[in-house]
Write an enzyme that holds these catalytic residues in place. Structure first.
Site, PDB file in Angstrom:
ATOM      1  N   ASN A  12       0.870  -1.191   0.000  1.00 45.42           N
ATOM      2  CA  ASN A  12       0.000   0.000   0.000  1.00 45.42           C
ATOM      3  C   ASN A  12       0.900   1.231   0.000  1.00 45.42           C
ATOM      4  O   ASN A  12       2.110   1.117   0.195  1.00 45.42           O
ATOM      5  CB  ASN A  12      -0.939  -0.038   1.212  1.00 45.42           C
ATOM      6  CG  ASN A  12      -0.152  -0.076   2.508  1.00 45.42           C
ATOM      7  OD1 ASN A  12       0.540   0.863   2.850  1.00 45.42           O
ATOM      8  ND2 ASN A  12      -0.232  -1.195   3.214  1.00 45.42           N
ATOM      9  N   ASP A  31      -3.803  -6.348   5.244  1.00 47.05           N
ATOM     10  CA  ASP A  31      -4.837  -7.164   5.893  1.00 47.05           C
ATOM     11  C   ASP A  31      -4.879  -8.587   5.348  1.00 47.05           C
ATOM     12  O   ASP A  31      -5.410  -9.484   5.988  1.00 47.05           O
ATOM     13  CB  ASP A  31      -6.213  -6.505   5.695  1.00 47.05           C
ATOM     14  CG  ASP A  31      -6.333  -5.247   6.532  1.00 47.05           C
ATOM     15  OD1 ASP A  31      -5.724  -5.210   7.623  1.00 47.05           O
ATOM     16  OD2 ASP A  31      -7.011  -4.285   6.096  1.00 47.05           O
ATOM     17  N   LYS A  41       9.119 -17.100 -10.281  1.00 44.31           N
ATOM     18  CA  LYS A  41       8.270 -16.052 -10.845  1.00 44.31           C
ATOM     19  C   LYS A  41       7.077 -16.668 -11.587  1.00 44.31           C
ATOM     20  O   LYS A  41       7.264 -17.598 -12.393  1.00 44.31           O
ATOM     21  CB  LYS A  41       9.115 -15.203 -11.802  1.00 44.31           C
ATOM     22  CG  LYS A  41       8.362 -14.041 -12.366  1.00 44.31           C
ATOM     23  CD  LYS A  41       9.190 -13.247 -13.343  1.00 44.31           C
ATOM     24  CE  LYS A  41       8.290 -12.252 -14.054  1.00 44.31           C
ATOM     25  NZ  LYS A  41       8.938 -11.631 -15.188  1.00 44.31           N
ATOM     26  N   PHE A  58      -4.285   3.596  14.478  1.00 45.02           N
ATOM     27  CA  PHE A  58      -4.547   4.574  13.426  1.00 45.02           C
ATOM     28  C   PHE A  58      -5.691   4.052  12.577  1.00 45.02           C
ATOM     29  O   PHE A  58      -5.886   2.841  12.475  1.00 45.02           O
ATOM     30  CB  PHE A  58      -3.295   4.783  12.551  1.00 45.02           C
ATOM     31  CG  PHE A  58      -2.389   5.843  13.092  1.00 45.02           C
ATOM     32  CD1 PHE A  58      -1.705   5.627  14.275  1.00 45.02           C
ATOM     33  CD2 PHE A  58      -2.235   7.053  12.439  1.00 45.02           C
ATOM     34  CE1 PHE A  58      -0.880   6.606  14.800  1.00 45.02           C
ATOM     35  CE2 PHE A  58      -1.423   8.041  12.947  1.00 45.02           C
ATOM     36  CZ  PHE A  58      -0.736   7.817  14.133  1.00 45.02           C
ATOM     37  N   LYS A 118     -13.643   0.601  15.513  1.00 44.90           N
ATOM     38  CA  LYS A 118     -12.307  -0.021  15.634  1.00 44.90           C
ATOM     39  C   LYS A 118     -11.728   0.160  17.022  1.00 44.90           C
ATOM     40  O   LYS A 118     -11.150  -0.743  17.592  1.00 44.90           O
ATOM     41  CB  LYS A 118     -11.349   0.661  14.638  1.00 44.90           C
ATOM     42  CG  LYS A 118     -11.109  -0.136  13.393  1.00 44.90           C
ATOM     43  CD  LYS A 118     -10.156   0.580  12.477  1.00 44.90           C
ATOM     44  CE  LYS A 118     -10.871   0.969  11.206  1.00 44.90           C
ATOM     45  NZ  LYS A 118     -10.007   1.598  10.230  1.00 44.90           N
ATOM     46  N   LYS A 126     -10.970  -3.290  18.963  1.00 46.37           N
ATOM     47  CA  LYS A 126      -9.554  -3.641  19.163  1.00 46.37           C
ATOM     48  C   LYS A 126      -9.087  -3.324  20.583  1.00 46.37           C
ATOM     49  O   LYS A 126      -7.919  -3.480  20.900  1.00 46.37           O
ATOM     50  CB  LYS A 126      -8.675  -2.908  18.140  1.00 46.37           C
ATOM     51  CG  LYS A 126      -9.003  -3.262  16.688  1.00 46.37           C
ATOM     52  CD  LYS A 126      -7.992  -2.686  15.727  1.00 46.37           C
ATOM     53  CE  LYS A 126      -8.485  -2.807  14.298  1.00 46.37           C
ATOM     54  NZ  LYS A 126      -7.418  -3.097  13.348  1.00 46.37           N
TER      55      LYS A 126
HETATM   56  O1  C5P Z   1      -8.693  -2.429  10.997  1.00 50.43           O
HETATM   57  P1  C5P Z   1      -7.743  -1.460  10.404  1.00 50.43           P
HETATM   58  O2  C5P Z   1      -6.646  -2.100   9.588  1.00 50.43           O
HETATM   59  O3  C5P Z   1      -8.393  -0.362   9.667  1.00 50.43           O
HETATM   60  O4  C5P Z   1      -7.054  -0.779  11.678  1.00 50.43           O
HETATM   61  C1  C5P Z   1      -5.941   0.028  11.584  1.00 50.43           C
HETATM   62  C2  C5P Z   1      -5.117  -0.068  12.838  1.00 50.43           C
HETATM   63  O5  C5P Z   1      -4.848  -1.428  13.137  1.00 50.43           O
HETATM   64  C3  C5P Z   1      -3.752   0.586  12.671  1.00 50.43           C
HETATM   65  O6  C5P Z   1      -3.348   1.063  13.931  1.00 50.43           O
HETATM   66  C4  C5P Z   1      -2.887  -0.569  12.210  1.00 50.43           C
HETATM   67  O7  C5P Z   1      -1.506  -0.355  12.515  1.00 50.43           O
HETATM   68  C5  C5P Z   1      -3.462  -1.717  13.007  1.00 50.43           C
HETATM   69  N1  C5P Z   1      -3.339  -3.017  12.341  1.00 50.43           N
HETATM   70  C6  C5P Z   1      -2.532  -3.984  12.880  1.00 50.43           C
HETATM   71  N2  C5P Z   1      -2.440  -5.210  12.265  1.00 50.43           N
HETATM   72  C7  C5P Z   1      -3.128  -5.481  11.151  1.00 50.43           C
HETATM   73  C8  C5P Z   1      -3.958  -4.498  10.582  1.00 50.43           C
HETATM   74  C9  C5P Z   1      -4.049  -3.274  11.201  1.00 50.43           C
HETATM   75  O8  C5P Z   1      -1.891  -3.752  13.912  1.00 50.43           O
HETATM   76  N3  C5P Z   1      -3.005  -6.667  10.592  1.00 50.43           N
END
Ligand code: C5P
Length: 403
Positions: A216, A285, A295, A329, A343, A347
């Site tokens: 990303n 994600d 490859k 974040f 979130k 979380k």
């Molecule tokens: O659920 P989302 O990805 O939108 O949430 C973002 C937050 O979760 C950010 O703080 C990101 O660093 C954290 N995050 C994480 N591990 C992941 C995905 C997101 O720690 N696999």
């Protein structure tokens, strides 16, 4: 004035270094405002600065002799050179010309200002001001980058009409902005002393095959700014970073990772002793179910890639946490606040920094950001457009209250 109402700069020893640019006249206002705040102001002028403003101007404003030369009488030398470097609470160089920036980056000490800069251990704040082409010159930018990594603080110049008639970035930052930064450096200096902070930053790379990956546009700038600011405020900082082009902030323990799984391991291995964990990384994600050994060959038919979810690092920490302050974040393209609140709760975070990437000046690769802070008690603070370093300090101010 009672102790309680004292200005934060009262009795602080501030050294104002003035180098030779037309913006030297603005340094008069800065020196005057510093004196009005109750600070002991000492001015050091380079030879070129004295072509623009006279030492007498500063002397009349600060009510102290102005230092103009390295070669003064033995008595003055002892007083000014040796003790001032030790007594200084902070040095601000405004305006800082390309020449002075270059000399500081190389360790050249051929006048009082540059010699003093090598001798003082107090923070040095550099306020560049020059023609926009000079400011954009890669050598000036590299020198500023070098100084940043060595722990110098920099107030970026403003954009606008320059004395030479050009329009661009190079105008000395406003005196109020410089003063604000001086106050923040002096007052917030060590409020994270002894606090261990782990920050995640940057994107992750999830490999598809040896030459391709899913990622990303995260630049890592926001996370690095938080690590930098926390270190500046005395924290012991571990920065777990995905691949970025940024230099590690000075004094920070750096752990470089590539994938979400590697980031998760580094965070779980290092976060137990941390009082604060800030998840600024844009963690992928999903990762490919399998990484091809060779490859993958191009074919004219459709290609389907199977993905599996990665570990949600910050959510996992949320499940385990006892006394840790957890900051996440949130990047969304719609319903930012509602999604972020969800979130924050799911979380088990203490604070979430909401980032509306659709707004100009906010988002991934920029040096500025516009964020809203949401806390678990329902509090909401909208911050205006500011540099990522300024936003980092605001976020740390909030974290400080949660500790
Ligand atoms: O659920 P989302 O990805 O939108 O949430 C973002 C937050 O979760 C950010 O703080 C990101 O660093 C954290 N995050 C994480 N591990 C992941 C995905 C997101 O720690 N696999």
């Amino acid at each position: 004035m009672s102790q309680k109402n004292k200005h934060p700069l009262h009795d602080k020893v501030i050294v104002v270094g003035v180098s030779g640019g037309i913006a030297a006249y603005k340094a008069c206002d800065l020196a005057s405002k510093l004196r009005q705040s109750g600070a002991e102001v000492n001015v050091i002028m380079t030879n070129a600065a004295q072509q623009f403003v006279t030492p007498l101007t500063f002397q009349s404003l600060i009510h102290r002799p102005v230092i103009t030369s390295l070669f003064t009488s033995a008595e003055e030398w002892e007083i000014e050179h040796i003790s001032l470097a030790q007594r200084a609470s902070l040095t601000v160089i405004a305006p800082a010309t390309a020449n002075v920036i270059g000399k500081l980056a190389c360790g050249i000490a051929d006048d009082f200002l540059t010699t003093f800069a090598l001798a003082t251990r107090a923070p040095i704040l550099i306020c560049p001001a020059m023609n926009c082409e000079m400011y954009a010159n890669p050598v000036v930018q590299e020198n500023l980058g070098l100084l940043r990594t060595r722990g110098f603080h920099i107030v970026d110049p403003d954009e606008g009409m320059l004395a030479c008639g050009d329009v661009g970035k190079g105008r000395l930052a406003g005196v109020e902005k410089i003063l604000e930064r001086i106050i923040s450096l002096i007052t917030q200096a060590q409020d994270f002393n002894g606090v261990k902070v782990l920050v995640t930053a940057g994107p992750t790379h999830e490999p598809i095959d040896p030459v391709r990956y899913i990622t990303n546009p995260s630049s890592g700038k926001m996370g690095y700014a938080i690590a930098h600011a926390a270190r500046e405020r005395g924290a012991d900082v571990v920065l777990v970073s995905g691949p970025t082009n940024l230099s590690p902030p000075p004094g920070v323990e750096m752990i470089k990772v590539k994938t979400a799984a590697e980031m998760a391991k580094a965070v779980f291995d290092n976060s137990k002793s941390c009082k604060v964990v800030v998840g600024a990384a844009a963690v992928g994600d999903y990762a490919p179910v399998a990484t091809a050994k060779d490859k993958i060959k191009k074919k004219p038919s459709e290609f389907t890639l199977s993905l599996k979810p990665t570990v949600d690092i910050i959510a996992e920490l949320g499940k385990r946490k006892k006394k840790q302050v957890l900051v996440g974040f949130s990047v969304e393209t719609r319903d930012l606040i509602e999604n972020s609140r969800r979130k924050l709760k799911s979380k088990n975070l203490d604070l979430i920094v909401c980032n509306d990437v659709t707004r100009t000046g906010a988002g991934f690769a920029t040096d500025t950001n516009i964020v809203t802070l949401l806390d678990k008690k329902g509090g909401k603070e909208e911050l205006p457009l500011m540099t990522k370093l300024e936003a980092a300090h605001k976020i740390l101010d909030r974290i400080r209250t949660l500790l």
